[in-house]
Structure formats: structure tokens, C-alpha cells
Scaffold this motif. Structure first.
Motif, PDB file in Angstrom:
ATOM      1  N   HIS A 430      27.408  44.789  35.597  1.00  0.00           N
ATOM      2  CA  HIS A 430      28.294  45.374  33.581  1.00  0.00           C
ATOM      3  C   HIS A 430      29.498  45.768  34.962  1.00  0.00           C
ATOM      4  N   ASP A 431      30.253  46.644  35.771  1.00  0.00           N
ATOM      5  CA  ASP A 431      31.470  46.656  36.027  1.00  0.00           C
ATOM      6  C   ASP A 431      32.325  45.437  36.515  1.00  0.00           C
ATOM      7  N   GLN A 432      31.302  44.388  36.834  1.00  0.00           N
ATOM      8  CA  GLN A 432      32.341  43.779  37.219  1.00  0.00           C
ATOM      9  C   GLN A 432      33.097  42.567  36.167  1.00  0.00           C
ATOM     10  N   ALA A 433      32.270  42.657  35.342  1.00  0.00           N
ATOM     11  CA  ALA A 433      33.120  42.236  33.285  1.00  0.00           C
ATOM     12  C   ALA A 433      33.155  42.878  32.944  1.00  0.00           C
ATOM     13  N   LEU A 434      33.719  44.220  33.200  1.00  0.00           N
ATOM     14  CA  LEU A 434      34.007  44.683  32.038  1.00  0.00           C
ATOM     15  C   LEU A 434      35.991  44.077  31.859  1.00  0.00           C
ATOM     16  N   VAL A 435      35.923  44.493  30.661  1.00  0.00           N
ATOM     17  CA  VAL A 435      37.590  43.827  29.574  1.00  0.00           C
ATOM     18  C   VAL A 435      38.554  43.683  30.703  1.00  0.00           C
ATOM     19  N   GLY A 436      39.338  42.484  31.105  1.00  0.00           N
ATOM     20  CA  GLY A 436      40.538  42.342  31.974  1.00  0.00           C
ATOM     21  C   GLY A 436      39.557  42.127  33.483  1.00  0.00           C
ATOM     22  N   ASP A 437      38.770  41.850  33.677  1.00  0.00           N
ATOM     23  CA  ASP A 437      38.130  41.218  34.494  1.00  0.00           C
ATOM     24  C   ASP A 437      36.835  40.071  34.244  1.00  0.00           C
ATOM     25  N   GLN A 438      36.211  39.313  34.173  1.00  0.00           N
ATOM     26  CA  GLN A 438      35.435  38.306  34.662  1.00  0.00           C
ATOM     27  C   GLN A 438      34.132  38.018  35.302  1.00  0.00           C
ATOM     28  N   THR A 439      33.096  37.698  34.357  1.00  0.00           N
ATOM     29  CA  THR A 439      31.905  37.206  35.277  1.00  0.00           C
ATOM     30  C   THR A 439      32.006  36.557  36.459  1.00  0.00           C
ATOM     31  N   HIS A 440      30.956  36.443  37.514  1.00  0.00           N
ATOM     32  CA  HIS A 440      31.556  36.048  37.936  1.00  0.00           C
ATOM     33  C   HIS A 440      31.781  34.843  38.488  1.00  0.00           C
ATOM     34  N   PHE A 441      30.723  33.727  37.499  1.00  0.00           N
ATOM     35  CA  PHE A 441      30.111  32.289  36.927  1.00  0.00           C
ATOM     36  C   PHE A 441      32.363  31.578  36.342  1.00  0.00           C
ATOM     37  N   PHE A 442      32.116  32.563  35.498  1.00  0.00           N
ATOM     38  CA  PHE A 442      33.400  32.537  34.576  1.00  0.00           C
ATOM     39  C   PHE A 442      34.973  32.003  35.316  1.00  0.00           C
ATOM     40  N   ARG A 443      34.796  33.213  36.456  1.00  0.00           N
ATOM     41  CA  ARG A 443      35.746  33.440  37.376  1.00  0.00           C
ATOM     42  C   ARG A 443      35.380  31.764  37.875  1.00  0.00           C
ATOM     43  N   MET A 444      34.351  31.638  38.613  1.00  0.00           N
ATOM     44  CA  MET A 444      34.853  30.255  39.173  1.00  0.00           C
ATOM     45  C   MET A 444      34.902  28.952  38.290  1.00  0.00           C
ATOM     46  N   ALA A 445      34.285  29.240  36.785  1.00  0.00           N
ATOM     47  CA  ALA A 445      34.766  28.162  36.861  1.00  0.00           C
ATOM     48  C   ALA A 445      35.516  27.753  35.971  1.00  0.00           C
ATOM     49  N   GLY A 446      36.160  29.123  35.508  1.00  0.00           N
ATOM     50  CA  GLY A 446      37.545  28.872  34.380  1.00  0.00           C
ATOM     51  C   GLY A 446      37.291  28.428  33.150  1.00  0.00           C
ATOM     52  N   ALA A 447      38.383  27.683  32.443  1.00  0.00           N
ATOM     53  CA  ALA A 447      38.784  26.737  31.370  1.00  0.00           C
ATOM     54  C   ALA A 447      37.200  25.986  31.817  1.00  0.00           C
ATOM     55  N   ALA A 448      36.739  25.207  32.340  1.00  0.00           N
ATOM     56  CA  ALA A 448      36.061  24.304  32.412  1.00  0.00           C
ATOM     57  C   ALA A 448      34.649  24.590  31.726  1.00  0.00           C
ATOM     58  N   MET A 449      34.387  26.232  31.649  1.00  0.00           N
ATOM     59  CA  MET A 449      32.748  26.383  31.038  1.00  0.00           C
ATOM     60  C   MET A 449      33.169  26.377  29.695  1.00  0.00           C
ATOM     61  N   TYR A 450      34.399  25.846  28.838  1.00  0.00           N
ATOM     62  CA  TYR A 450      34.298  25.796  27.510  1.00  0.00           C
ATOM     63  C   TYR A 450      34.286  24.313  26.975  1.00  0.00           C
ATOM     64  N   ASP A 451      34.306  23.395  28.399  1.00  0.00           N
ATOM     65  CA  ASP A 451      34.051  22.106  28.012  1.00  0.00           C
ATOM     66  C   ASP A 451      33.352  21.137  28.370  1.00  0.00           C
ATOM     67  N   HIS A 452      32.804  21.395  29.649  1.00  0.00           N
ATOM     68  CA  HIS A 452      31.927  21.306  30.734  1.00  0.00           C
ATOM     69  C   HIS A 452      30.571  21.204  30.559  1.00  0.00           C
ATOM     70  N   MET A 453      30.174  22.451  30.364  1.00  0.00           N
ATOM     71  CA  MET A 453      28.988  22.567  30.845  1.00  0.00           C
ATOM     72  C   MET A 453      27.841  22.096  30.025  1.00  0.00           C
ATOM     73  N   GLY A 454      28.177  20.626  29.860  1.00  0.00           N
ATOM     74  CA  GLY A 454      27.283  19.494  29.798  1.00  0.00           C
ATOM     75  C   GLY A 454      26.340  19.278  30.491  1.00  0.00           C
ATOM     76  N   LYS A 455      25.100  18.803  29.820  1.00  0.00           N
ATOM     77  CA  LYS A 455      24.135  18.613  30.994  1.00  0.00           C
ATOM     78  C   LYS A 455      24.227  17.116  31.939  1.00  0.00           C
ATOM     79  N   GLY A 456      25.183  16.327  30.858  1.00  0.00           N
ATOM     80  CA  GLY A 456      25.667  15.251  31.505  1.00  0.00           C
ATOM     81  C   GLY A 456      26.933  15.040  32.232  1.00  0.00           C
ATOM     82  N   ASP A 457      27.801  16.367  31.725  1.00  0.00           N
ATOM     83  CA  ASP A 457      29.058  16.465  32.319  1.00  0.00           C
ATOM     84  C   ASP A 457      28.825  16.309  33.720  1.00  0.00           C
ATOM     85  N   PRO A 458      29.866  15.264  34.739  1.00  0.00           N
ATOM     86  CA  PRO A 458      29.676  15.533  36.415  1.00  0.00           C
ATOM     87  C   PRO A 458      31.345  16.098  36.328  1.00  0.00           C
TER      88      PRO A 458
END
Length: 644
Positions: A430-458
Motif C-alpha cells: 500500500h505504501d507505494q500508492a499513497l497520495v502523491g504517488d502511484q501504483t507501479h502499473f499506473f506509473r508505467m502506463a500513464g494516461a494511456a491507462m484511461y483509454d487503451h486498456m481495451g483487449k483489442g487495443d495495441p
């Protein structure tokens, strides 16, 4: 110095057990606090500095009345009274009116087992609690756990809505997910009562009360009971490193003095945490804390504890702004040996009550011997956390492109531990995702996580994030000393961060929740990550990975960005290169026939399917007699092979 510490433990044990066993010494909850016996409530309190104590509630019109005054026991620092059940029926709110020389104030009994907050006034009161006894359906877990695969969770934020989820919701909806995910141990945060929800439960005020915001005590018992029926152990965060500074609903000035439970002066305050620091040199404090552990083991049948903030306990400097680069740091004048004595005693007590119980030390300093048997001079924890690993991964993801990762340094950090002390590794909690930080996956994916997590989206950003998320977690598990931990939702790449309701976010619970609908949606990529995590934990468990403590490096190249290692009958091969795949790549191995049992690039894990599944590999000797296998190793891919 080590001999002196052992002598101090033995001296403290002798003093505590002069009239009985250690278990009997851990029994303040049986003589203090509200206890129901044969139609009467017995009320007791340890308050040496008090001059008068009154029980106040609706029975006294919330006034101090002589007939509800506690009496000091002869020759004792404890006060007591009794009153018939009809004077304080089930559900009655009450508290103490405490008087001392020069002052007075309301207080919650230190051993109250039920504390509730008025939703309108935010005032806390103890509550007389005598429901129908809970009927346990399953016995205590007595079989020694082979290796803990821990699912760290928070009940309140386990719901998908913005509100606070409760024990019933967790039991019905989250426990089955944990079981299906392959974990065998549930670690719960924030179970003892704490007034500030945003503290995660680390500012405890009532140590014997289940946090009422999640439901009544019986609902927590049902959660533990149901988990046991699923074969899951339940451990809770035990915060004996410090306490909330609250005075009315906390212990800070329980009898008017600031040093009843805590050190006097500056030593009694943790400036970094805005909390109070226990005085482990006081017999009354040690008995209180020991009793607290016994209570949770016996009343709620929990299977152990993760002791929070051990570093703060065992050093006078609290571990603040210290790097711990030399062994002298562990044996100098800054070590709080009274705290180490207490930790040794509490580990002894816990394992006397339940030999299969689990105790884990959260210590960032690396103090030798914390997770070493007491009979050999250790403190007696079963495990310690490898706390440097999540910091390593977070630092790399924040500061270094993965094309430039130093595999030699990563390998050193992953395997840098004492073999004699069992460690539990984790990539993020839980420590790595406290406010002011992000989960590891979100840090790597960035804003693309909001629009490109569809199964057919390369999407390239998502592709990179998914590949590295699987590889980071696999290499962390595969090199772990004795167990592994994951925080709720991170197994499927939960987005964003964690932020509890507070003034700064207009008391919103939007980020204090878990979006289970993401992993349940088969049209998204989250189920791919969950599937990989499930097969990864199954591989570790079924393959008895941690029974082979030795991890043998087979090959590593910082330039080519690959490494391979052997553990037991399994070989783990990683290609961290961002773009270059390797054909017929030689990997030195022990002689034998190997089968592919896990492939992070598999299509069922959201990969590209570049590796043929269910392959077999046969080792061949070279001119010097050393054996190799030859594998196709795609970029950003990990393979696990098992020797027949």
C-alpha cells in the motif's frame, strides 16, 4: 552486548512469571476494562495518578455521581467497580470521568472492547457489548504454514463505491477473490479502533476494540471464521510501535500524566508521526501490550501479526533519517534494548498460545536476529519484510528508463539477505500508492491507462507496462527468501493511487476504493494480469518454491539485458531488453530435461504469443562438459522451466 540482551530478556521473563506463566502475565484484559460476569458488569482501570474515577453514561444522565464511582484496590494502582446488567444493558454508551491532581477530563477505558463514534458529533464512547455469543464454524488453524503468500488488504477501501465498506462486504465479496487468486494468508490493516480513517489504522486509540466503522465484533469473527473455512490464515497489523496522541479517546494522558503508557518528555513523542511512544521499560506497559496480543489470538482467533514500525521501536532515534550502513548501527547506544526485550517476550507469548501463529517484523534497518529463534539469541519473529525491494522498483520506474536498468544491481538487491532469517519479499504494498504517488502499473502506463486498456487495443505504453509488471512481480517472487506479499488490487494492475477522505480532498472516498469491475470485465486487459498473478502464485505454492532457499545465478548480462537463475528444480529466464529478442539463446543449466511451465508472453496473459507453449528443452554438454539449453527469448519476456 548480545549476552547482555539475552540476560535482560531472561530477567524480564522471570519478573513477569514470578506468580505464574507468561500467558498469565498477559491477562490485564481479564481484570481491567468492562467485563460481564454472572449478571454484573465489572469495570476496572489502571490509573496510578488518578484521585477519583466516575463511570458516566445515560444511567447517570452523563453526570458524575457517587454511586458510580470506582474504588482504588487496596495497595494497587488499579480502580474497580461493579454494577448490575440492568443498569447498563447491551448497547449502552459510557466513559470515565477521570480526576487527577490539578485537573480532570473524560476518558475511554483503556481496555474497552467496543468503541463507537457518534456520526453527528464525532464523539467516541465505549459501549457495553453483550450480544449472543458468536458460534464458530471452523477451528483455529493449527497446521504450520509452509510459506506465506500474503494478500494485504484494507476492509474499508475494499468496496467499489466511495463509502466505507464493512466486514460483511469483505467476507462475501473479497475473501472469495483472495482464495481464487491463490494466496494463503490475509493481512488486514486498520482493525483496532482508530479515530482518523486516513491513518490506515496506524494511529490506534483503543487497542482491544475492533474498529466499529467496519461493523460489530461478531462480523469480524465471521470474517476470520469464513477465511479459515477457505484455508486462509488471517493476520492483522499490530501497532505497538506508537499510539495516537488523542487524550479523550486515546491513551495519551489516561490518568492525567503524559507518561503512564509512554516515555516522559521528548522521548515519549514521535515528531515524524505525531504520536506517542510506548515505554517498554514499564512492567504495566509490557503487560498491557502482551495482553493485547493474547486477546486478539484468543477472542478473534487471528493467526498472527505483522508488527508495524519495528524500526521506530528498537532505536532511540526512531530510524528517522538513518541509512544503517554499518553493523555498529545495530549495537550502539541508540538501540532501545527495552523494546527488543519486549519483542522477544511477545514472540514467545504468541507462539506459546499458538505454535503455528505467524509474526512478521516491519523493519527497514536490517537489525540482525529479529527473525531468528529466541533460543539462539534472536528476537523470535518468524519473518521479516524485505523492505528495500519496493523502494528499488519504485526508484527504477521513476528515475531510470528500463533500457538502462542495471541488472547486476537489481540482482544484488533481490538476493541481499541473511539466509538464516526468513524474509518476505514484495514489489509494492500500500505504501507505494499513497497520495502523491502511484501504483507501479499506473506509473508505467500513464494516461494511456484511461483509454487503451481495451483487449483489442495495441497500445505501446500499455504493452510495455503489462510486460514489465509481470516480469517485476515474477522475479520478486522467484528470488524471495521465504514468502511473498501483494496489496489488494495490485495483482491486476489497479490504477491511480490511494487517498482516504480528508479535508484536502473535500472528504472524498473516490480514491479509497477498489475497482473490481475492471478485472471482472473480459473486454479489458486487467484480467490478463490477474491470470498471470494467479498462475505465478500457484507455481510458487505447488512447486514448493521456498523450500529451496538457495537461488543460484546461471548467467547475467547488463549489456544484453538478460539473466537466468535456478531455484530447486526450476529455472527462471528473463529478457529485459526493450526491443531485442534472442533466438537459440544458450542458458547454462543443471543436466536434465526441462518443460516450459510459465511464459509471461502467453496470449492468455495479454502477451504476443511468441513462444510456443508446452515446449520441452533438453540440455546439451559443451566441450568442457557444461550443460546448456537453447531457448527463444522474446524482448520483455520471462520464462519458467521445470526440470523433470
Amino acid at each position: 552486548m548480545l549476552v547482555r540482551r539475552l540476560e535482560q530478556v531472561n530477567l524480564a521473563l522471570k519478573k513477569l512469571t514470578i506468580r505464574g506463566s507468561l500467558r498469565e502475565a498477559a491477562s490485564t484484559h481479564l481484570s481491567l476494562g468492562p467485563r460481564y460476569e454472572n449478571g454484573f458488569w465489572r469495570i476496572g482501570e489502571w490509573a496510578p495518578n488518578a484521585t477519583a474515577i466516575f463511570l458516566i453514561g445515560p444511567f447517570s444522565d452523563w453526570k458524575e455521581m457517587p454511586e458510580f464511582a470506582l474504588k482504588r484496590r487496596d495497595g494497587s494502582d488499579c480502580w474497580e467497580m461493579s454494577l448490575p446488567e440492568e443498569a447498563m444493558p447491551h448497547g449502552t454508551l459510557f466513559r470515565f470521568g477521570m480526576h487527577w491532581r490539578g485537573g480532570s477530563g473524560d476518558r475511554i477505558p483503556s481496555h474497552a472492547d467496543r468503541v463507537v463514534q457518534d456520526v453527528h458529533t464525532n464523539i467516541f464512547n465505549a459501549q457495553a457489548w453483550r450480544p449472543d455469543p458468536y458460534v464458530w464454524q471452523h477451528g483455529t488453524m493449527t497446521e504450520k504454514l509452509r510459506a506465506p503468500l500474503i494478500y494485504e488488504a484494507h476492509v474499508g477501501m475494499a468496496g467499489e463505491g466511495d463509502g466505507v465498506a464493512d466486514f460483511h462486504h469483505f467476507t462475501e465479496h473479497v475473501l472469495p477473490r483472495i482464495k481464487r487468486a491463490g494466496y494463503n494468508t490475509l493481512q488486514l490493516m486498520g482493525i483496532p479502533e482508530h479515530p482518523y480513517y486516513g491513518s490506515y489504522g496506524y494511529h490506534v486509540t483503543s487497542y482491544f476494540a475492533v474498529s466499529s466503522r467496519f461493523g460489530p465484533p461478531e462480523a469480524f469473527k465471521r470474517l476470520v471464521d469464513t477465511a479459515h473455512g477457505m484455508g486462509l490464515r488471517v493476520i492483522i497489523d499490530m501497532v505497538h510501535s506508537h499510539a495516537a496522541g488523542n487524550e479523550v479517546e486515546g491513551l495519551s494522558r489516561q490518568d492525567g500524566t503524559p507518561h503512564l503508557y509512554f516515555h516522559a518528555g521528548d522521548r515519549g513523542r514521535h515528531e515524524g508521526w505525531d504520536s506517542r511512544c510506548f515505554d517498554y521499560g514499564k512492567e504495566g506497559v509490557v503487560r498491557f501490550l502482551l495482553s493485547n496480543c493474547r486477546y486478539w489470538l484468543e477472542e478473534y482467533r487471528v493467526d498472527g501479526f505483522r508488527f508495524d514500525g519495528v524500526t521506530s521501536m528498537i532505536y532511540h532515534h526512531r530510524g528517522m533519517n538513518r541509512s544503517f550502513t554499518h553493523y555498529d548501527d545495530y549495537y550502539g547506544d541508540e538501540v532501545d534494548e527495552e523494546a527488543l526485550v519486549y519483542l522477544s517476550l511477545v514472540n514467545r507469548l504468541i507462539h506459546e498460545i499458538n505454535p503455528s501463529a505467524i509474526t512478521i517484523a516491519e523493519d527497514v534497518s536490517g537489525m540482525p536476529g529479529l527473525a531468528y529463534p529466541r533460543e539462539f539469541g534472536g528476537t523470535g519473529f518468524d519473518y521479516r519484510f524485505a523492505m528495500g525491494l519496493p523502494d528499488l522498483w519504485t526508484r527504477l520506474l521513476k528515475e531510470v528508463p528500463d533500457e538502462s536498468w542495471d541488472l547486476d544491481k537489481i540482482w544484488f538487491e533481490l538476493t541481499n539477505r541473511r539466509e538464516q532469517e526468513p524474509t518476505i519479499s514484495y514489489a509494492e504494498s500500500h505504501d507505494q500508492a499513497l497520495v502523491g504517488d502511484q501504483t507501479h502499473f499506473f506509473r508505467m502506463a500513464g494516461a494511456a491507462m484511461y483509454d487503451h486498456m481495451g483487449k483489442g487495443d495495441p497500445d505501446a505504453h500499455i504493452d510495455r507496462a503489462m510486460a514489465l509488471h509481470k516480469m517485476i512481480r515474477l522475479i520478486t517472487v522467484a528470488t524471495a527468501g521465504a514468502g511473498y506479499l501483494n496489496f489488494m488490487g495490485n495483482e491486476f494492475g489497479h490504477p491511480e493511487w490511494i487517498d482516504f477522505p480528508r479535508h484536502g480532498n473535500s472528504w472524498s472516498g473516490h480514491y479509497a476504493r477498489r475497482q473490481w469491475s475492471l478485472v471482472d470485465n473480459v473486454d479489458l486487459k486487467y484480467p490478463f494480469l490477474a491470470a498471470f498473478d494467479r498462475e505465478m502464485t500457484a507455481l510458487a505454492d505447488a512447486g514448493d518454491l521456498f523450500a529451496s532457499p538457495r537461488v543460484r545465478l546461471l548467467g547475467i548480462s547488463n549489456i544484453k539485458k538478460w539473466l537466468a537463475f535456478e531455484r530447486g528444480a526450476m529455472v527462471f529466464i528473463f529478457n529485459f531488453h526493450a526491443t531485442r529478442s534472442r533466438v537459440d539463446h544458450p542458458v547454462p543449466v543443471s543436466p536434465g530435461d526441462y518443460s516450459l511451465c510459465l511464459n509471461s508472453d502467453g496470449q492468455r496473459f495479454g502477451g504476443h504469443g511468441r513462444v510456443e507453449e508446452e515446449q520441452r528443452f533438453f540440455s546439451f554438454p559443451d566441450a568442457k562438459g557444461a550443460h546448456h539449453i537453447y531457448v527463444y527469448l522474446p524482448a520483455r519476456t520471462a520464462l519458467v522451466l521445470r526440470r523433470s
